[in-house]
Each structure stands twice: as structure tokens, then as C-alpha cells.
Enzyme design. Structure first.
Site, mmCIF file in Angstrom:
data_model
loop_
_atom_site.group_PDB
_atom_site.id
_atom_site.type_symbol
_atom_site.label_atom_id
_atom_site.label_comp_id
_atom_site.label_asym_id
_atom_site.label_seq_id
_atom_site.Cartn_x
_atom_site.Cartn_y
_atom_site.Cartn_z
ATOM 1 N N HIS A 33 -8.965 18.951 30.389
ATOM 2 C CA HIS A 33 -7.829 19.149 31.295
ATOM 3 C C HIS A 33 -7.689 17.897 32.160
ATOM 4 C CE1 HIS A 33 -11.021 19.907 34.144
ATOM 5 N NE2 HIS A 33 -11.455 20.937 33.426
ATOM 6 N N GLY A 35 -8.681 17.209 35.044
ATOM 7 C CA GLY A 35 -9.914 16.791 35.728
ATOM 8 C C GLY A 35 -10.700 15.824 34.851
ATOM 9 N N HIS A 36 -10.874 16.216 33.579
ATOM 10 C CA HIS A 36 -11.557 15.317 32.638
ATOM 11 C C HIS A 36 -10.760 14.015 32.481
ATOM 12 C CE1 HIS A 36 -12.860 19.386 31.022
ATOM 13 N NE2 HIS A 36 -14.030 18.805 31.206
ATOM 14 N N LYS A 150 -16.693 18.015 41.027
ATOM 15 C CA LYS A 150 -16.554 19.461 40.784
ATOM 16 C C LYS A 150 -17.935 20.086 40.594
ATOM 17 C CE LYS A 150 -14.940 23.344 38.748
ATOM 18 N NZ LYS A 150 -16.034 23.731 37.918
#
Ligand code: AMP
Length: 281
Positions: A33, A35-36, A150
Site C-alpha cells: 500500500h 505506506g510501503h 508504523k
């Protein structure tokens, strides 16, 4: 883009890279997603060669159902990576490729960083993380590796591991990317039904309010306030909320001047476990 499947192939490619080719590594478990993507973009901006790994590492799961239901989306993952840059190499091994028949983690001494929070509630989790990351580091020999805040405790533990084992890799922490309601992006969010996913913005809202409280209130009062917020919420079951020193991850009893603190939370939404954290000062 054809993924690299075997350690042998990876090592061959690695040994053919120019000695001065700066290598950035982004280890992931897939179902990628934004974030990655933020980690991958940073790696591309800072390195000549970037390797993304996709491997759902069984030894870091303490819960069989969580492992079995972990989302996979290789086709979409490869597209997301190629959209960042077509030159990125992707390593997608199988479990037997990584572990042969011995699917058990090594045991590490992380100087206590693994004894609290995630380590307290997820048996052997960080030994599994350490095992796979150390293996990837020795296969790929990256100059830099990127990890998300995270999983802040994981980031600190990997930093500690590289320090203890004197591994020649720089560990970079990257900020948490959130959905529009504030929920920290996670591959597990896919498993939330849409209305619960929307409501899960409550977790971040509570962290932001806790940060506000922490400015004027004690550690005890801030924690008690968060406990109450979740006790009164019908959809979420809080597993822990801890306020800890960002360096040692030692849970705080009271505020000490010049120490930086973060608030760490784990919450169940139905059977799906979500984690998040926030800088408090
Ligand atoms: P995972 O695939 O969950 O193992 O995550 C791979 C890497 O991406 C880890 O370093 C995570 O901390 C990082 N990551 C996952 N979600 C986010 C996010 N929402 N924001 C920033 N980094 C993230």
C-alpha cells in the site's frame, strides 16, 4: 517485471553489481500500500540499486489464523513497485527457499527491547523478525535498509541488532502513512469490513488526543484516559496502551526531562489486530 525467486539467483545478481553501487533494501510481507510505497520511493531517491523483498515470514507470526489469512497480492504488488521505478529488483522467495525444512527462528538478545509491548503479547515475534532480516542482510548486503515507524518497536530492534552484530548497514526509519480517517495503513486493514475500517480512525483520534493530554497530565492519567476511551467503545478491544522511552522502549512511570516518549497501542477490531504509535513530546 520478473521477480527473483531463489537465493542463488539473488546472490548472482548481487555479485554482478558494481562495487560502488549503493544498495537500498526494503523488506516487506507484500499486499503493498502507500505506506510501503513511501519507503520504496525514499530508497529509490537515495540509492543506485533498490531491492524490495516480499515474503510472509512464518516465524514472526504467533497466531496461525493471522498467518493463514495474511493477504497476498503479488500481481498488484509488482505493479505498484514498477510504478515507483521499473528498475527496482524484487525478491519473492518461498518459505522452503528461506528456511529449508527448519522453520524456526534464531534466538536473539535484543537488550530488553523485545520484552515489552509487541514482545509481551506476541511470543517469539521479534526472534522471527530478527531471523529473516539478518538473513536478508547477509544475502543482499545492502548499504541502507528502510523500515516504517508504523512498527516502531521493530525499527528500534533492527537498529539494535545491527549495532550488536556490527552489521555494515544503515537503518532508516520512515514516517507512518495514514488513510484519510487517520488509520495507519496496514495490509491487515483489507480484512476490516468497510464500516469498521472507517470507524477505526478512532484509534488515531485517541492517540492524537492522548498526545494533547500528555502535554499537561501525568503518564498515569494519560494512560487511564486512553483505557477509558476504549472501554467505552463497542467496536474495539484495546490490548495495551503504553507510554515508553523512544530509545530504550522502557515503559514510563513518570515523565523525565529530556526524554522523548511515544505512545504505543494495540487494538482488536473483531479478530483483526491493529497497531499504531505516536510521538508524545
Ligand atoms: P510489512 O509488509 O507489514 O512487514 O511492512 C513492511 C515495511 O513497511 C515495515 O518496515 C513497515 O513498518 C512499513 N510500513 C507498513 N505500513 C506502513 C505505514 N502505514 N507507514 C509507513 N511504513 C509502513
Amino acid at each position: 517485471m520478473l521477480p527473483i525467486r531463489t537465493k542463488k539467483e539473488l546472490q548472482e545478481i548481487r555479485s554482478n553489481l558494481a562495487p560502488n553501487s549503493k544498495i537500498g533494501l526494503v523488506p516487506t510481507m507484500g499486499a503493498l500500500h502507500s505506506g510501503h510505497a513511501s519507503l520504496i520511493k525514499k530508497a529509490v531517491a537515495e540509492n543506485k540499486t533498490v531491492i524490495v523483498t516480499i515474503f510472509v515470514n512464518p516465524t514472526q507470526f504467533d497466531n496461525e489464523e493471522d498467518l493463514q489469512k495474511y493477504p497476498t497480492a503479488l500481481h498488484d504488488d509488482l505493479r505498484l513497485i514498477a510504478d515507483v521505478s521499473p528498475n527496482i529488483m524484487v525478491f519473492v522467495p518461498t518459505t522452503s527457499e528461506m528456511y529449508q525444512s527448519n522453520v524456526i527462528p534464531k534466538k536473539y538478545d535484543f537488550h530488553g527491547l523485545d520484552k515489552v509491548m509487541e514482545g509481551e503479547f506476541r511470543d517469539n515475534h521479534f526472534n522471527g523478525v530478527g531471523t529473516i532480516i539478518e538473513t536478508l542482510f547477509s544475502l543482499i548486503r545492502p548499504d541502507v535498509a528502510y523500515f516504517g515507524e508504523k512498527d516502531f518497536q521493530q525499527l528500534r530492534i533492527i537498529q539494535k541488532m545491527t549495532e550488536i552484530l556490527k552489521l555494515p548497514v544503515k537503518i532508516i526509519g520512515c514516517p507512518i502513512v495514514r488513510e484519510s480517517n487517520g488509520l495507519a495503513m496496514s495490509s491487515r486493514n483489507e480484512r476490516l469490513d468497510p464500516s469498521l475500517r472507517l470507524k477505526a480512525g478512532f484509534i488515531y483520534d485517541t492517540l492524537v488526543a492522548a498526545k494533547q493530554k500528555f502535554g499537561t497530565e501525568s503518564v498515569h492519567n494519560t494512560k487511564e484516559w486512553v483505557d477509558n476511551e476504549f472501554e467505552n467503545h463497542p467496536d474495539f478491544k484495546m490490548e495495551y496502551f503504553e507510554i515508553a522511552d523512544v530509545e530504550t522502549l522502557t515503559p514510563a512511570k513518570r515523565k523525565i526531562e529530556n526524554i522523548k516518549y511515544r505512545g504505543f497501542i494495540a487494538v482488536y477490531a473483531n479478530s483483526i489486530r491493529l497497531i499504531d504509535n505516536i510521538a508524545l513530546n
